[in-house]
Design a protein around this motif. Sequence first.
Motif, PDB file in Angstrom:
ATOM      1  N   ILE A   1       0.837  -1.206   0.000  1.00 44.31           N
ATOM      2  CA  ILE A   1       0.000   0.000   0.000  1.00 44.31           C
ATOM      3  C   ILE A   1       0.869   1.253   0.000  1.00 44.31           C
ATOM      4  O   ILE A   1       0.635   2.192  -0.767  1.00 44.31           O
ATOM      5  CB  ILE A   1      -0.939   0.010   1.222  1.00 44.31           C
ATOM      6  CG1 ILE A   1      -1.923  -1.149   1.143  1.00 44.31           C
ATOM      7  CG2 ILE A   1      -1.716   1.338   1.287  1.00 44.31           C
ATOM      8  CD1 ILE A   1      -2.790  -1.307   2.376  1.00 44.31           C
ATOM      9  N   SER A   2       1.903   1.264   0.863  1.00 50.41           N
ATOM     10  CA  SER A   2       2.767   2.449   0.941  1.00 50.41           C
ATOM     11  C   SER A   2       3.549   2.652  -0.341  1.00 50.41           C
ATOM     12  O   SER A   2       3.743   3.795  -0.778  1.00 50.41           O
ATOM     13  CB  SER A   2       3.731   2.319   2.133  1.00 50.41           C
ATOM     14  OG  SER A   2       4.598   1.227   1.966  1.00 50.41           O
ATOM     15  N   VAL A   3       4.002   1.564  -0.977  1.00 54.71           N
ATOM     16  CA  VAL A   3       4.727   1.668  -2.244  1.00 54.71           C
ATOM     17  C   VAL A   3       3.811   2.227  -3.335  1.00 54.71           C
ATOM     18  O   VAL A   3       4.195   3.134  -4.082  1.00 54.71           O
ATOM     19  CB  VAL A   3       5.295   0.295  -2.675  1.00 54.71           C
ATOM     20  CG1 VAL A   3       5.741   0.324  -4.139  1.00 54.71           C
ATOM     21  CG2 VAL A   3       6.476  -0.095  -1.792  1.00 54.71           C
ATOM     22  N   ALA A   4       2.589   1.689  -3.435  1.00 60.38           N
ATOM     23  CA  ALA A   4       1.646   2.153  -4.457  1.00 60.38           C
ATOM     24  C   ALA A   4       1.313   3.632  -4.267  1.00 60.38           C
ATOM     25  O   ALA A   4       1.298   4.410  -5.228  1.00 60.38           O
ATOM     26  CB  ALA A   4       0.366   1.309  -4.403  1.00 60.38           C
ATOM     27  N   LEU A   5       1.065   4.035  -3.020  1.00 61.76           N
ATOM     28  CA  LEU A   5       0.753   5.434  -2.739  1.00 61.76           C
ATOM     29  C   LEU A   5       1.941   6.347  -3.041  1.00 61.76           C
ATOM     30  O   LEU A   5       1.775   7.438  -3.592  1.00 61.76           O
ATOM     31  CB  LEU A   5       0.329   5.591  -1.277  1.00 61.76           C
ATOM     32  CG  LEU A   5      -1.055   5.036  -0.916  1.00 61.76           C
ATOM     33  CD1 LEU A   5      -1.266   5.089   0.590  1.00 61.76           C
ATOM     34  CD2 LEU A   5      -2.163   5.798  -1.631  1.00 61.76           C
TER      35      LEU A   5
ATOM     36  N   LYS B   1      10.871  -2.410 -10.263  1.00 59.41           N
ATOM     37  CA  LYS B   1       9.803  -3.014 -11.064  1.00 59.41           C
ATOM     38  C   LYS B   1       8.459  -2.302 -10.895  1.00 59.41           C
ATOM     39  O   LYS B   1       7.787  -1.996 -11.897  1.00 59.41           O
ATOM     40  CB  LYS B   1       9.673  -4.505 -10.726  1.00 59.41           C
ATOM     41  CG  LYS B   1      10.807  -5.355 -11.285  1.00 59.41           C
ATOM     42  CD  LYS B   1      10.563  -6.824 -11.033  1.00 59.41           C
ATOM     43  CE  LYS B   1      11.668  -7.678 -11.637  1.00 59.41           C
ATOM     44  NZ  LYS B   1      11.417  -9.128 -11.399  1.00 59.41           N
ATOM     45  N   PRO B   2       8.010  -2.033  -9.666  1.00 59.71           N
ATOM     46  CA  PRO B   2       6.754  -1.274  -9.527  1.00 59.71           C
ATOM     47  C   PRO B   2       6.837   0.113 -10.166  1.00 59.71           C
ATOM     48  O   PRO B   2       5.857   0.590 -10.739  1.00 59.71           O
ATOM     49  CB  PRO B   2       6.579  -1.168  -8.005  1.00 59.71           C
ATOM     50  CG  PRO B   2       7.348  -2.311  -7.445  1.00 59.71           C
ATOM     51  CD  PRO B   2       8.512  -2.478  -8.361  1.00 59.71           C
ATOM     52  N   LEU B   3       8.030   0.730 -10.084  1.00 60.23           N
ATOM     53  CA  LEU B   3       8.200   2.050 -10.685  1.00 60.23           C
ATOM     54  C   LEU B   3       8.098   1.974 -12.203  1.00 60.23           C
ATOM     55  O   LEU B   3       7.482   2.829 -12.843  1.00 60.23           O
ATOM     56  CB  LEU B   3       9.551   2.642 -10.271  1.00 60.23           C
ATOM     57  CG  LEU B   3       9.817   4.083 -10.709  1.00 60.23           C
ATOM     58  CD1 LEU B   3       8.772   5.025 -10.121  1.00 60.23           C
ATOM     59  CD2 LEU B   3      11.223   4.520 -10.279  1.00 60.23           C
ATOM     60  N   VAL B   4       8.704   0.931 -12.798  1.00 57.88           N
ATOM     61  CA  VAL B   4       8.621   0.725 -14.252  1.00 57.88           C
ATOM     62  C   VAL B   4       7.171   0.546 -14.675  1.00 57.88           C
ATOM     63  O   VAL B   4       6.714   1.133 -15.675  1.00 57.88           O
ATOM     64  CB  VAL B   4       9.469  -0.497 -14.686  1.00 57.88           C
ATOM     65  CG1 VAL B   4       9.162  -0.882 -16.135  1.00 57.88           C
ATOM     66  CG2 VAL B   4      10.947  -0.203 -14.531  1.00 57.88           C
TER      67      VAL B   4
END
Length: 312
Positions: free
Chosen positions: A139-143, A288-291
């Motif tokens: 959740i914190s990464v997505a936000l 990877k989430p950033l890409v």
Amino acid sequence: MASTENNIYKKIIFLMLVVLCLTPWISSPVALSLGFFTSFLIRNPYQEKSNKYIHLLLKIAIVGLGFGLHLDEALQAGKSGFGITVISIVAVLTLGWILGKLLKIPTPLSYLISTGTAICGGSAIAAVSPIVKPSPKDISVALAIVFTLNSVALFVFPAVGHWLELSQHDFGLWCAIGIHDTSSVVGAASKYGNEALKIAMTVKLARALWIIPLSIVTLFMFKNGSAKVKIPWFIGLFVLAILINTYFQAVQEISPIITDISKAGLHLTLFLIGTTLSVGNLKNIGIKPLVLAIALWIFISIGSLWVVTHYV
């Protein structure tokens, strides 16, 4: 003793910046930049309270901005943005699922990023999180990703709009589709012009209503019948504000004052959002989430701009 005095000075500086953000001299991008530099240099001494009130302040500001709209304007804007809204949501969610599998990102995280990009950033992430049941880190990464890209959009979109000489209507529509979070949509559009702001707000909030059907679909996808669907009730208050401004002459006389106060509230909200963007949070994102997030953002930004300039 020195630490206590230092904390007092930080609080004084912070409160002075809060007051500054409420003045007409501060624009949306400047407010966000002030927040980020405040976080980087002295940190927010009221971080817990800020996190608690950010979304409430944003909702109040949006409802207040509704007093600057008339019903016919809202209906026209909603009509022009309906088709592109539906297509963009389906396209982003589909591409997000495909790229998430290719990059081998855990399903809950890739789904949060995709829904945040497809609909309305942090609000969509908050709505589907109880259903998807991701880890707190997901959740914190997505936000963090969503707020970071929104911050970039707040600066990039107006610059690109002026460079391409987009009309107020086209820019407002592009903002509403191409930027994730409502705060940055309203911030970028208000910097571009009043007509752009009216279009962007109406289309964006109509887009936010898709949280409801998306949440219902998510219940079936993740087979979580015990979770509850969060309904964005403040959008109803936004519509009520439009109706009041349309049919009550006495309100129309003070609506410019209400909208000016609401814009000041938006600037304060963006300042507080900026204080949440710390270097530590950005380091925890992962490549990877950033890409995935950047790929989806480029897709929706360029795709919606092409549709707006060629077919709307």
